[in-house]
Write a protein that holds these residues in place. Structure first.
Motif, PDB file in Angstrom:
ATOM      1  N   SER A   1       0.845  -1.194   0.000  1.00  0.00           N
ATOM      2  CA  SER A   1       0.000   0.000   0.000  1.00  0.00           C
ATOM      3  C   SER A   1       0.879   1.242   0.000  1.00  0.00           C
ATOM      4  O   SER A   1       2.099   1.163   0.168  1.00  0.00           O
ATOM      5  N   PRO A   2       0.262   2.435  -0.185  1.00  0.00           N
ATOM      6  CA  PRO A   2       1.050   3.676  -0.139  1.00  0.00           C
ATOM      7  C   PRO A   2       1.813   3.857   1.176  1.00  0.00           C
ATOM      8  O   PRO A   2       2.810   4.561   1.207  1.00  0.00           O
ATOM      9  N   ALA A   3       1.345   3.231   2.263  1.00  0.00           N
ATOM     10  CA  ALA A   3       2.054   3.346   3.543  1.00  0.00           C
ATOM     11  C   ALA A   3       3.450   2.735   3.441  1.00  0.00           C
ATOM     12  O   ALA A   3       4.416   3.262   3.997  1.00  0.00           O
TER      13      ALA A   3
ATOM     14  N   SER B   1       9.079  -3.013  -5.863  1.00  0.00           N
ATOM     15  CA  SER B   1       9.266  -1.720  -6.525  1.00  0.00           C
ATOM     16  C   SER B   1      10.228  -1.784  -7.704  1.00  0.00           C
ATOM     17  O   SER B   1      10.353  -0.827  -8.452  1.00  0.00           O
ATOM     18  N   GLY B   2      10.930  -2.892  -7.838  1.00  0.00           N
ATOM     19  CA  GLY B   2      11.863  -3.016  -8.953  1.00  0.00           C
ATOM     20  C   GLY B   2      13.201  -2.359  -8.694  1.00  0.00           C
ATOM     21  O   GLY B   2      13.947  -2.056  -9.623  1.00  0.00           O
TER      22      GLY B   2
ATOM     23  N   GLU C   1      11.217   9.648  -9.171  1.00  0.00           N
ATOM     24  CA  GLU C   1      10.461   8.900 -10.173  1.00  0.00           C
ATOM     25  C   GLU C   1       9.998   7.562  -9.627  1.00  0.00           C
ATOM     26  O   GLU C   1       8.879   7.120  -9.914  1.00  0.00           O
ATOM     27  N   MET C   2      10.854   6.904  -8.826  1.00  0.00           N
ATOM     28  CA  MET C   2      10.491   5.627  -8.239  1.00  0.00           C
ATOM     29  C   MET C   2       9.299   5.782  -7.289  1.00  0.00           C
ATOM     30  O   MET C   2       8.351   5.000  -7.315  1.00  0.00           O
TER      31      MET C   2
ATOM     32  N   LYS D   1       3.465   5.088  -5.999  1.00  0.00           N
ATOM     33  CA  LYS D   1       2.155   5.638  -5.640  1.00  0.00           C
ATOM     34  C   LYS D   1       1.135   5.355  -6.736  1.00  0.00           C
ATOM     35  O   LYS D   1      -0.011   4.993  -6.458  1.00  0.00           O
ATOM     36  N   LYS D   2       1.553   5.502  -7.994  1.00  0.00           N
ATOM     37  CA  LYS D   2       0.645   5.268  -9.112  1.00  0.00           C
ATOM     38  C   LYS D   2       0.218   3.804  -9.171  1.00  0.00           C
ATOM     39  O   LYS D   2      -0.955   3.487  -9.387  1.00  0.00           O
ATOM     40  N   GLU D   3       1.186   2.890  -8.956  1.00  0.00           N
ATOM     41  CA  GLU D   3       0.860   1.467  -8.987  1.00  0.00           C
ATOM     42  C   GLU D   3      -0.102   1.092  -7.870  1.00  0.00           C
ATOM     43  O   GLU D   3      -1.020   0.298  -8.064  1.00  0.00           O
TER      44      GLU D   3
END
Length: 242
Positions: A32-34, A65-66, A134-135, A140-142
């Motif tokens: 999650s965003p957390a 996150s890659g 950017e990461m 957040k977008k994912e």
């Protein structure tokens, strides 16, 4: 919850390590965003010995996150001193020759926790490196995309009561009319209904339907009430997310 840990400081990191002792994610049971928020505040990968739970979580979130090429923090062992003066001179000459050649990258300086092979590294060599900003934006977008996709699949069951005008109405026929004429994409009517007595011989129809995230229960109720010659009123009695 995530804001309570100042993981940029050692004290906050150790408190976070204890918090993650029985958890895989900061909040709930999925990324999650957390997790993105705490991850972004860390200066680097936690020490696996001092903070094993924080280290486990960090590596897991980095994998999601890659993020590649985490430093292992291993220090190179010092070289043993030469025992003989002759050997020292020989080593000095060898050093001069080595200085003329391009320095070879030390494999121990960059340990890949994800076990990527050389072919994958060669494929990524020509790609521009992702900045930290950017990461974080991508994470957040994912996370938002996953929440949006989950909401789009959400189904809700709505129970309603339909009251007629008098006792002479055929309520089974009215139920069939409602479920046949009032149709919307994403709405599925219940396969049956039951009749409950109100007063003075008048009964009401108790029925239900399932709708998607893009449907509105108010729109459906308004369409039923539009049958004003046969329907006195419509009341929603429950709404449950499936």
């Amino acid at each position: 919850m995530a804001s309570k840990f100042d993981v940029s400081q050692q004290k906050g990191l150790m408190a976070f390590n204890g918090f993650m002792g029985s958890k895989s994610y900061v909040e709930g049971f999925q990324f999650s965003p957390a997790d993105s928020e705490v991850f972004s505040k860390m200066a680097g990968c936690p020490d696996a010995k001092k903070a094993p739970h924080a280290y486990r979580w960090y590596v897991h979130i980095a994998a999601i996150s890659g993020v590649r090429g985490l430093s292992s923090g291993a220090a190179a062992a010092p070289a043993a001193p030469a025992k003989k003066e002759k050997a020292a001179k020989k080593d000095k000459k060898a050093d001069k020759k080595a200085a003329k050649k391009p320095a070879k990258e030390d494999d121990d300086d960059d340990f890949d926790v994800f076990g990527d092979d050389d072919e994958e590294e060669d494929e990524d060599a020509g790609k521009p490196k992702e900045t930290r900003a950017e990461m974080l934006e991508r994470l957040k977008k994912e996370a938002n995309d996953r929440l949006t996709a989950k909401a789009a699949k959400q189904r809700t069951m709505v129970a309603i009561e339909v009251k007629p005008w008098d006792t002479e109405q055929d309520l089974n026929q009215l139920w069939k009319k409602i479920t046949t004429e009032i149709q919307q994409d994403g709405v599925k009517w219940g396969e049956n209904c039951h009749l409950v007595e109100v007063a003075f011989g008048i009964k009401k129809i108790c029925m239900s339907f399932v709708m998607g995230a893009n449907n509105s229960s108010d729109d459906i109720i308004e369409q039923i009430e539009a049958l004003e010659d046969e329907v006195q009123s419509v009341e929603m009695t429950s709404m449950n997310v499936l």
